[in-house]
Design a protein around this motif. Structure first.
Motif, short mmCIF file in Angstrom:
data_model
loop_
_atom_site.label_atom_id
_atom_site.label_comp_id
_atom_site.label_asym_id
_atom_site.label_seq_id
_atom_site.Cartn_x
_atom_site.Cartn_y
_atom_site.Cartn_z
N TRP B 57 168.84 56.63 48.11
CA TRP B 57 169.07 57.35 46.85
C TRP B 57 167.79 58.09 46.51
O TRP B 57 166.69 57.54 46.60
N LYS B 58 167.93 59.33 46.10
CA LYS B 58 166.77 60.17 45.77
C LYS B 58 165.78 60.20 46.93
O LYS B 58 164.56 60.07 46.75
N LEU B 83 176.81 55.75 41.36
CA LEU B 83 176.12 56.92 41.91
C LEU B 83 177.00 57.79 42.80
O LEU B 83 176.66 58.94 43.07
N ASN B 85 178.60 60.05 45.31
CA ASN B 85 178.11 60.81 46.47
C ASN B 85 176.59 60.94 46.52
O ASN B 85 176.05 61.44 47.50
N ASN B 86 175.93 60.52 45.46
CA ASN B 86 174.46 60.58 45.47
C ASN B 86 173.85 59.40 46.21
O ASN B 86 172.63 59.33 46.38
#
Lengths: 92, 210
Positions: B57-58, B83, B85-86
């Motif tokens: 993530w990120k 979250l 699709n992130n």
């Protein structure tokens, strides 16, 4: 207490101020895989690795940690060493 | 040329504790034994198999770790719901960590992905942080010191080091990890609020890192 020697299959690790005694494959037949000990416990362990006996350990710890005479240092160290013997970290 | 790993019948029997005592299929025992043998060998190459769910993530990997049964997969599913699709899942159970020469820790997938087989092959990312999971009566997250986290993380390495060299390497990898990686303890109810709490804590942390 008879002459003591550390179990050769036990490794002392220091990780960011956390002290761990870790047993290799052979040592794990009689010891737990990992146990956490205190900073003083680790200091005593290193003295045991050097072959120091209990009287020598007491003198060095007293000096290193500036322990007052009234403290139960001998009793505490003996208790710690007996625990290590019972759990096969030290061999007499 | 000898193989790097050899699973003898004696080695398999030594590792029978890894599987349910009613499990008679040697294939699963071999799979788990191979995991331990690989974990031990990787230690000598600045790598380790680690017990946890690794989420991407990120652009960073976030590992949720705890002993079995505490709720790692529950948290993984909650993060995925929030979250969407992130989020990508690197590995649902036993990712591989690599300590690189530039002092970064990278997280990779592995064949050991847990019962639900979460994880995308060939996915990897730099480690962003670790969440130590505990069950509790309310949701609470606290940043813990390296000293406080050391033992809990040490026992989540998937290895049973055979000798002092492997033990030392495990210590070195953990030492380097703790020198560069934030660790939080999440005491939680296993609900969506607990996942949101973790996600917002990480977002706040990332803002301070900019």
């Amino acid at each position: 207490m008879n002459k003591m020697r550390v179990n050769s299959g036990i490794i002392l690790l220091e990780i960011h101020g956390c002290y761990l005694l870790v047993a290799d494959k052979e040592a794990r037949k009689k010891c737990t895989f990992v146990r956490q000990i205190s900073e003083i416990g680790a200091f005593v362990w290193r003295l045991l690795e050097e072959g120091k006996n209990i009287e020598e350990i007491l003198d060095i710890v007293k000096e290193q940690y500036d322990v007052p005479e009234s403290a139960n240092l001998k009793k505490d160290i003996a208790k710690y060493l007996n625990l290590l013997i019972e759990q096969n970290y030290i061999i007499e | 040329m000898l193989p790097d790993i050899c699973l003898s019948s004696e080695y398999l029997e030594e590792n029978r504790w890894l599987v349910d005592q009613n499990e008679r299929l040697n294939a699963f025992l071999e799979f788990q034994s191979l995991m331990i043998a690989t974990g031990n060998l990787l230690l000598e190459n600045n790598r380790a198999i680690f017990h946890g769910a690794a989420l991407l993530w990120k652009e960073k990997a976030w590992i949720i770790t705890a002993p079995s049964g505490i709720g790692k997969t529950t948290q993984l599913k909650l993060w995925r719901n929030i979250l969407k699709n992130n989020l990508k899942i690197i590995n649902g159970d036993k990712p591989v960590l690599e300590y690189r020469n530039d002092e970064t820790i990278w997280v990779y997938s592995s064949p050991w992905r847990g019962k639900e087989k979460y994880g995308i092959r060939d996915l990897c990312a730099p480690l962003g942080g670790i969440i130590l999971l505990e069950q509790g009566k309310e949701n609470q997250i606290i940043r813990v010191t390296s000293k406080e986290a050391a033992l809990s993380l040490f026992v989540e390495f998937v290895s049973y080091p055979e000798n002092s060299n492997q033990i030392s390497h495990q210590g070195i990898i953990l030492d380097k990890l703790l020198g560069t990686t934030p660790v939080w303890k999440l005491i939680n109810l296993g609900d969506e609020d607990s996942a949101n709490l973790t996600i917002s804590t990480i977002e706040d942390y990332l803002k301070t890192e900019l």
